[in-house]
Write an enzyme that holds these catalytic residues in place. Structure first.
Site, PDB file in Angstrom:
ATOM      1  N   ARG A 122       0.807  -1.242   0.000  1.00  0.00           N
ATOM      2  CA  ARG A 122       0.000   0.000   0.000  1.00  0.00           C
ATOM      3  C   ARG A 122       0.828   1.274   0.000  1.00  0.00           C
ATOM      4  NH1 ARG A 122      -3.009  -3.057   3.810  1.00  0.00           N
ATOM      5  NH2 ARG A 122      -4.698  -4.107   2.745  1.00  0.00           N
ATOM      6  N   LYS A 144       2.391  11.167 -11.785  1.00  0.00           N
ATOM      7  CA  LYS A 144       1.530  10.274 -12.570  1.00  0.00           C
ATOM      8  C   LYS A 144       2.299   8.988 -12.791  1.00  0.00           C
ATOM      9  CE  LYS A 144      -1.503  13.229 -15.285  1.00  0.00           C
ATOM     10  NZ  LYS A 144      -1.873  13.646 -16.647  1.00  0.00           N
ATOM     11  N   GLU A 186       8.062  17.143 -25.865  1.00  0.00           N
ATOM     12  CA  GLU A 186       7.483  17.599 -24.587  1.00  0.00           C
ATOM     13  C   GLU A 186       8.064  18.969 -24.203  1.00  0.00           C
ATOM     14  OE1 GLU A 186       4.972  15.998 -23.324  1.00  0.00           O
ATOM     15  OE2 GLU A 186       5.254  13.820 -23.415  1.00  0.00           O
ATOM     16  N   LYS A 228       6.307  22.625 -14.945  1.00  0.00           N
ATOM     17  CA  LYS A 228       5.554  21.443 -14.498  1.00  0.00           C
ATOM     18  C   LYS A 228       5.292  21.514 -12.994  1.00  0.00           C
ATOM     19  CE  LYS A 228       4.367  16.828 -15.044  1.00  0.00           C
ATOM     20  NZ  LYS A 228       4.465  15.590 -15.785  1.00  0.00           N
ATOM     21  N   GLU A 238      -5.258  16.714 -11.620  1.00  0.00           N
ATOM     22  CA  GLU A 238      -5.836  17.054 -12.922  1.00  0.00           C
ATOM     23  C   GLU A 238      -7.346  17.294 -12.891  1.00  0.00           C
ATOM     24  OE1 GLU A 238      -3.745  15.251 -16.302  1.00  0.00           O
ATOM     25  OE2 GLU A 238      -5.676  15.168 -17.312  1.00  0.00           O
ATOM     26  N   ARG A 242      -4.048  21.184 -14.917  1.00  0.00           N
ATOM     27  CA  ARG A 242      -3.015  20.190 -15.273  1.00  0.00           C
ATOM     28  C   ARG A 242      -3.269  19.559 -16.644  1.00  0.00           C
ATOM     29  NH1 ARG A 242       0.176  15.686 -11.628  1.00  0.00           N
ATOM     30  NH2 ARG A 242       1.327  14.810 -13.366  1.00  0.00           N
ATOM     31  N   ASN A 246      -1.286  18.005 -21.378  1.00  0.00           N
ATOM     32  CA  ASN A 246      -1.572  16.951 -22.356  1.00  0.00           C
ATOM     33  C   ASN A 246      -1.744  17.479 -23.779  1.00  0.00           C
ATOM     34  OD1 ASN A 246      -1.663  14.607 -20.645  1.00  0.00           O
ATOM     35  ND2 ASN A 246      -3.458  15.560 -19.713  1.00  0.00           N
ATOM     36  N   HIS A 249      -1.566  15.099 -26.685  1.00  0.00           N
ATOM     37  CA  HIS A 249      -1.594  13.725 -26.170  1.00  0.00           C
ATOM     38  C   HIS A 249      -2.875  12.974 -26.540  1.00  0.00           C
ATOM     39  CE1 HIS A 249       1.831  15.194 -23.956  1.00  0.00           C
ATOM     40  NE2 HIS A 249       2.002  14.070 -23.315  1.00  0.00           N
ATOM     41  N   HIS A 253      -1.830   9.697 -28.017  1.00  0.00           N
ATOM     42  CA  HIS A 253      -2.068   8.383 -27.403  1.00  0.00           C
ATOM     43  C   HIS A 253      -2.798   7.466 -28.380  1.00  0.00           C
ATOM     44  CE1 HIS A 253      -1.704   9.864 -22.945  1.00  0.00           C
ATOM     45  NE2 HIS A 253      -0.544   9.646 -23.512  1.00  0.00           N
ATOM     46  N   HIS A 266       6.571   7.798 -27.805  1.00  0.00           N
ATOM     47  CA  HIS A 266       5.576   8.683 -27.202  1.00  0.00           C
ATOM     48  C   HIS A 266       5.768  10.125 -27.697  1.00  0.00           C
ATOM     49  CE1 HIS A 266       2.900  10.381 -24.206  1.00  0.00           C
ATOM     50  NE2 HIS A 266       3.866  11.181 -23.795  1.00  0.00           N
TER      51      HIS A 266
HETATM   52  P1  NAD Z   1      11.690   5.084 -22.475  1.00  0.00           P
HETATM   53  O1  NAD Z   1      11.572   5.013 -21.031  1.00  0.00           O
HETATM   54  O2  NAD Z   1      11.199   3.929 -23.280  1.00  0.00           O
HETATM   55  O3  NAD Z   1      13.218   5.378 -22.857  1.00  0.00           O
HETATM   56  C1  NAD Z   1      13.559   5.493 -24.202  1.00  0.00           C
HETATM   57  C2  NAD Z   1      14.703   4.548 -24.615  1.00  0.00           C
HETATM   58  O4  NAD Z   1      15.935   5.121 -24.204  1.00  0.00           O
HETATM   59  C3  NAD Z   1      14.647   3.170 -23.995  1.00  0.00           C
HETATM   60  O5  NAD Z   1      15.103   2.224 -24.934  1.00  0.00           O
HETATM   61  C4  NAD Z   1      15.621   3.289 -22.840  1.00  0.00           C
HETATM   62  O6  NAD Z   1      16.176   2.054 -22.459  1.00  0.00           O
HETATM   63  C5  NAD Z   1      16.679   4.171 -23.430  1.00  0.00           C
HETATM   64  N1  NAD Z   1      17.449   4.971 -22.496  1.00  0.00           N
HETATM   65  C6  NAD Z   1      17.009   5.607 -21.395  1.00  0.00           C
HETATM   66  N2  NAD Z   1      17.958   6.379 -20.890  1.00  0.00           N
HETATM   67  C7  NAD Z   1      19.037   6.231 -21.670  1.00  0.00           C
HETATM   68  C8  NAD Z   1      20.328   6.789 -21.665  1.00  0.00           C
HETATM   69  N3  NAD Z   1      20.680   7.731 -20.789  1.00  0.00           N
HETATM   70  N4  NAD Z   1      21.208   6.390 -22.613  1.00  0.00           N
HETATM   71  C9  NAD Z   1      20.842   5.470 -23.567  1.00  0.00           C
HETATM   72  N5  NAD Z   1      19.620   4.939 -23.638  1.00  0.00           N
HETATM   73  C10 NAD Z   1      18.726   5.319 -22.700  1.00  0.00           C
HETATM   74  O7  NAD Z   1      10.944   6.381 -23.061  1.00  0.00           O
HETATM   75  P2  NAD Z   1      10.764   7.876 -22.522  1.00  0.00           P
HETATM   76  O8  NAD Z   1      10.607   8.689 -23.738  1.00  0.00           O
HETATM   77  O9  NAD Z   1      11.772   8.238 -21.527  1.00  0.00           O
HETATM   78  O10 NAD Z   1       9.363   7.817 -21.757  1.00  0.00           O
HETATM   79  C11 NAD Z   1       8.178   7.535 -22.437  1.00  0.00           C
HETATM   80  C12 NAD Z   1       7.157   7.050 -21.441  1.00  0.00           C
HETATM   81  O11 NAD Z   1       6.919   8.090 -20.493  1.00  0.00           O
HETATM   82  C13 NAD Z   1       5.831   6.707 -22.054  1.00  0.00           C
HETATM   83  O12 NAD Z   1       5.383   5.477 -21.541  1.00  0.00           O
HETATM   84  C14 NAD Z   1       4.920   7.832 -21.614  1.00  0.00           C
HETATM   85  O13 NAD Z   1       3.584   7.439 -21.495  1.00  0.00           O
HETATM   86  C15 NAD Z   1       5.508   8.189 -20.286  1.00  0.00           C
HETATM   87  N6  NAD Z   1       5.220   9.560 -19.841  1.00  0.00           N
HETATM   88  C16 NAD Z   1       4.780   9.710 -18.572  1.00  0.00           C
HETATM   89  C17 NAD Z   1       4.524  10.980 -18.092  1.00  0.00           C
HETATM   90  C18 NAD Z   1       4.101  11.159 -16.659  1.00  0.00           C
HETATM   91  O14 NAD Z   1       3.741  12.279 -16.281  1.00  0.00           O
HETATM   92  N7  NAD Z   1       4.171  10.143 -15.846  1.00  0.00           N
HETATM   93  C19 NAD Z   1       4.728  12.105 -18.896  1.00  0.00           C
HETATM   94  C20 NAD Z   1       5.195  11.910 -20.189  1.00  0.00           C
HETATM   95  C21 NAD Z   1       5.443  10.621 -20.654  1.00  0.00           C
HETATM   96  N1  GLY Z   2       2.440  14.577 -18.732  1.00  0.00           N
HETATM   97  C1  GLY Z   2       1.188  15.094 -18.275  1.00  0.00           C
HETATM   98  C2  GLY Z   2       1.104  15.281 -16.812  1.00  0.00           C
HETATM   99  O1  GLY Z   2       2.012  14.974 -16.073  1.00  0.00           O
HETATM  100  O2  GLY Z   2       0.098  15.727 -16.329  1.00  0.00           O
END
Ligand code: NAD
Ligand code: GLY
Length: 359
Positions: A122, A144, A186, A228, A238, A242, A246, A249, A253, A266
């Site tokens: 939890r 998130k 982003e 942010k 949100e 907030r 998006n 997005h 998405h 993404h």
């Molecule tokens: P990812 O986590 O898949 O990383 C991208 C690639 O880069 C992967 O292959 C990873 O292994 C590699 N990598 C990471 N760091 C590295 C480094 N320093 N050197 C070499 N390779 C490296 O993708 P991302 O773009 O970081 O994140 C996308 C995800 O984030 C999506 O699932 C999206 O939905 C989510 N997201 C979440 C929020 C939130 O607020 N929580 C906001 C935006 C996006």
């Molecule tokens: N990436 C959108 C949010 O964090 O609200």
């Protein structure tokens, strides 16, 4: 010099540290994690080869016991199976409530680890150590967390804030160019929704960003995290503002789900989505033709797609967008620029506008 910011959320407030070399700074780590219990680093098969041993070493130097759960790499693994793999790892290592999880990786690892931290017994502490540009500027901040479902992106998850975000800018040196571009989607988003002068800064510094000029990257990450942090402070869950984070997005998405997770990154899907949302703004007269072209050109200049996948129709978008979490009473809500530097939620898009945007 290290830049520091706070995400102000009362007793759940936490710091964001931004600098080069933070993975090795046990003084910073010492202030971010409890001095007791297990520390479990969650990472993936790619990131571990670059950064895991350094982070493990910093934690060990604090006198703490550390173990690492290494997941397969990719958006297609941001799912229930990986979540379960983390749970099994924690149980097999006899982890209790005093465990701290550390998410070492991009947004996929950050979202998965945060959701695991929210769920295990939890709720246990977690720290974000983002290693992609996208995760530096967006996913590591704001709490998130979650996983994908085959029927929709990020459909299962929780709002759960980390205890700290530790951004080591030097991690960007090993990031593939396609991933740097995805992060820039982003980054550009913040300029369009919040700060025209930041948009102009990005126009002026595209080359420096791509050369990974330390001062410019540090400024970019700091400005994005500041925006942010301000938005999340205002509206953590949100209920209102907030949602503007998006931009692009809702369309994006749908692209990710339609193409199969990981086929379009993404950030790439968000870039195409930003153009679609901006086209609606153009038709409504809230951005000028010149501003629309500047948005397209900044995205393109950062090696991002500016059109949807050829195989996707308006019907595909509509079918997938109905699952969007912003939808209310079956009505899809979109973030549309009101001007360059300001955006808001709109739920009155006509079918014609959606057809024009997704053409
Ligand atoms: P990812 O986590 O898949 O990383 C991208 C690639 O880069 C992967 O292959 C990873 O292994 C590699 N990598 C990471 N760091 C590295 C480094 N320093 N050197 C070499 N390779 C490296 O993708 P991302 O773009 O970081 O994140 C996308 C995800 O984030 C999506 O699932 C999206 O939905 C989510 N997201 C979440 C929020 C939130 O607020 N929580 C906001 C935006 C996006
Ligand atoms: N990436 C959108 C949010 O964090 O609200």
């Amino acid at each position: 010099m290290m830049k520091t910011l706070m995400v102000e959320l009362g007793d759940r407030s936490y710091p964001i540290f931004i600098d080069g070399g933070l993975l090795d700074r046990e003084d910073v780590w010492g202030n971010c994690i409890k001095k007791k219990g297990n520390v479990v680093i969650v990472t993936n098969t790619t990131v571990c080869t670059w950064y895991l041993s350094r982070l493990e070493e910093s934690i060990r130097r604090l006198g703490l016991k550390v173990s690492s759960c290494i997941l397969p790499d990719g958006e297609m693994y941001k799912n229930l199976e990986s979540f379960n793999q983390i749970m099994t790892f924690l149980l097999e290592h006899n982890c209790g409530r005093d465990t701290t999880l550390i998410a070492l990786g991009g947004g996929v690892i950050g979202d998965l680890t945060g959701f695991a931290a929210a769920s295990f017994q939890r709720g246990v502490d977690f720290v974000q150590v983002p290693t992609t540009l996208l995760s530096h500027v967006d996913s590591s901040v704001g709490g998130k967390t979650g996983i994908n479902h085959p029927l929709g992106k990020n459909m299962i998850g929780a709002f759960y804030q980390p205890k700290a975000v530790i951004i080591d800018l030097l991690c960007l040196k090993t990031l593939p160019e396609r991933e740097l571009a995805a992060g820039m989607a982003e980054v550009i988003k913040y300029g369009i929704i919040w700060d025209k002068s930041f948009f102009e800064y990005l126009e002026d510094h595209t080359d420096d960003i791509w050369k990974l000029d330390f001062d410019v990257i540090s400024e970019v990450v700091y400005r994005c995290c500041s925006i942010k942090a301000a938005v999340v402070h205002e509206d953590e869950r949100e209920g209102g503002i907030r949602a503007i984070l998006n931009l692009g997005h809702t369309f994006g998405h749908a692209i990710e789900t339609f193409m199969g997770y990981g086929v379009w990154l993404h950030g790439e899907a968000v870039a195409a989505g930003i153009v679609m949302a901006s086209r609606v703004a153009l038709s409504r007269g809230s951005v000028s033709g010149e501003e629309f072209e500047r948005i397209v050109s900044l995205l393109r200049g950062n090696r991002l797609p500016v059109a949807k996948p050829d195989s996707m129709t308006t019907d595909d978008f509509l079918r997938l967008m109905i699952h969007d979490k912003k939808a209310v009473n079956g009505k899809i809500r979109y973030i549309i620029p009101d001007s360059l530097g300001k955006s808001s939620v709109k739920d009155d898009l006509s079918l014609k506008e959606i057809e024009d945007a997704t053409r």
